[in-house]
Design a protein around this motif. Structure first.
Motif, short mmCIF file in Angstrom:
data_model
loop_
_atom_site.label_atom_id
_atom_site.label_comp_id
_atom_site.label_asym_id
_atom_site.label_seq_id
_atom_site.Cartn_x
_atom_site.Cartn_y
_atom_site.Cartn_z
N LYS A 267 0.67 -1.15 0.00
CA LYS A 267 -0.07 -0.06 -0.04
C LYS A 267 0.95 1.34 -0.19
N CYS B 218 0.44 4.77 7.32
CA CYS B 218 -0.12 3.73 6.56
C CYS B 218 -0.85 2.85 7.35
N ASP C 212 -2.49 0.01 6.84
CA ASP C 212 -2.14 -1.48 6.42
C ASP C 212 -1.14 -2.05 7.12
#
Ligand SMILES: [Zn+2]
Ligand SMILES: [Zn+2]
Length: 398
Positions: free
Chosen positions: A198, A218, A220
């Motif tokens: 990602k 992020c 993720d």
């Protein structure tokens, strides 16, 4: 949906509900608005269309508990409209660019603040915002890249003699350390964490909104930049375990009560290849029943008799090693200080303190009649105390 929108828009007003409205109330308010404003019922009504869009946007956030919480926190932190863009002239005070905030934030990460929280898992926006404002030192890093380990503080009590002479003591510290099974990367042995697709391993997601450049950790990979598919069984993927470490700490001769010793790099190990933190040892020194300390000098008070003070004597006194004999000269007043050179703190650099002996003349509270006779005879044979000036003043006031 960007944070910029969140700062600018009051979703509660859009839906016509209070800030404490329940999810049900929010749903009801939205359904009513959606019915009333629906384009089918308002053909070619631009205003209704805009309101309809705004209501959907507001509902999107407020109906989602997690998003709503983040929205509320963000707005309470920044003050609704306090940083509203476009409210003033370009460059005027009161403008707010979130990229400034995140720019500073990422910078702080690279510097690795003392005591930075190294465990930064499962964190959303709200946590990041509250961390930024809870004070720099505790701010967790947005990106779980190499991070400096946490500083560790501990306390040690030394005996008086240990402090004067210096000593080396083993200290047991229970601190989080890197997991041995996975070397701290959290992945099951034989597997390796892969780069987060990602954020391409950067740990940050950037987006551009006109003049805004916006980065956030992020989600993720929780800002680590890597993803662990099979977790290490030992540390359950955290990369860290609590360990008892024993390290030998050298206390230099002359260490003082209240002193703080810093051992560089002996704190918690760094995360993901980051440097270790420092260990701070707060020193307490147990007082000695006999000796005191004044810098590098040791102090000792020795009682002597009136006769010893008048006639003089040799005084045998203890030191921290061998006893020494000090000459008390005849006619020594109470409170006089005698010095035993080099019997204080012996510094490594060569210089050392002294033992300072203060004589304390004891006046007997009662004497035998024989001693009393002797003392009266002594009084007759010695000159009176020098009270000439005092006598003169007395004569004046008569
Ligand atoms: Zn592990
Ligand atoms: Zn990522």
């Amino acid at each position: 949906m960007s944070s910029k929108d969140w700062l600018e828009k009051d979703f509660y007003t859009v839906l016509g509900v209070s800030k404490s409205a329940s999810t049900d109330e929010i749903k009801k308010a939205y359904r009513k608005l959606a019915r009333d404003l629906h384009p089918d019922r308002n053909p070619n009504n631009k205003e209704a269309e805009e309101k309809f869009k705004a209501a959907s946007e507001a509902y999107d956030v407020l109906a989602d508990d997690k998003k709503r919480k983040e929205y509320d926190e963000m707005r309470s932190l920044f003050g609704s409209g306090a940083f509203r863009r476009g409210a003033g002239r370009p460059g005027a005070g009161g403008q707010f660019d979130p990229s400034d905030l995140f720019g500073g934030f990422t910078g702080a990460t690279a510097a690795g603040g003392a005591g930075a929280d190294r465990r930064f898992g499962g964190t959303g926006f709200s946590d990041i915002f509250s961390s930024i404002f809870s004070g720099g030192a505790g701010a967790p890093a947005g990106r779980r890249g190499p991070q400096r380990g946490r500083d560790v503080e501990t306390e040690v009590t030394l005996d008086f003699t240990q402090a004067v002479r210096g000593t080396t003591l083993p200290l047991s510290l229970r601190t989080p350390g890197a997991c041995d099974t996975c070397q701290g990367n959290g992945a099951k042995p034989g597997t390796t964490p892969r780069s987060c697709p990602k954020c391409h391993g950067t740990g940050l997601i950037s987006s551009n909104q006109g003049s805004f450049s916006f980065s956030e950790p992020c989600r993720d990979c929780q800002g680590s930049g890597s993803i662990v598919d099979e977790k290490c069984p030992e540390c359950r993927g955290s990369g860290g375990v609590t360990k008892t470490r024993t390290i030998n700490v050298r206390f230099p001769a002359g260490v003082a009560d209240g002193q703080r010793i810093r051992l560089s790099g002996r704190g918690e190990p760094g995360d993901r290849g980051g440097p270790a933190g420092d260990l701070y040892v707060q020193v307490k020194v147990r007082p000695d029943e006999l000796f005191g300390r004044s810098g590098d000098d040791l102090t000792l008070t020795v009682p002597i008799t009136l006769a010893e003070a008048v006639l003089g004597t040799d005084l045998r006194v203890p030191t921290l090693d061998n006893p020494v004999t000090l000459r008390v000269p005849a006619g020594t007043p109470s409170g006089r200080k005698l010095r035993a050179r080099g019997k204080g703190v012996a510094r490594k650099e060569g210089q050392s303190g002294d033992l300072i002996v203060t004589v304390d003349v004891q006046i007997p509270s009662g004497v035998t009649s024989e001693a009393r006779d002797a003392l009266e005879k002594f009084a007759k044979l010695t000159p009176p105390a020098g009270r000439d000036r005092l006598e003169a003043r007395l004569r004046k006031s008569d």
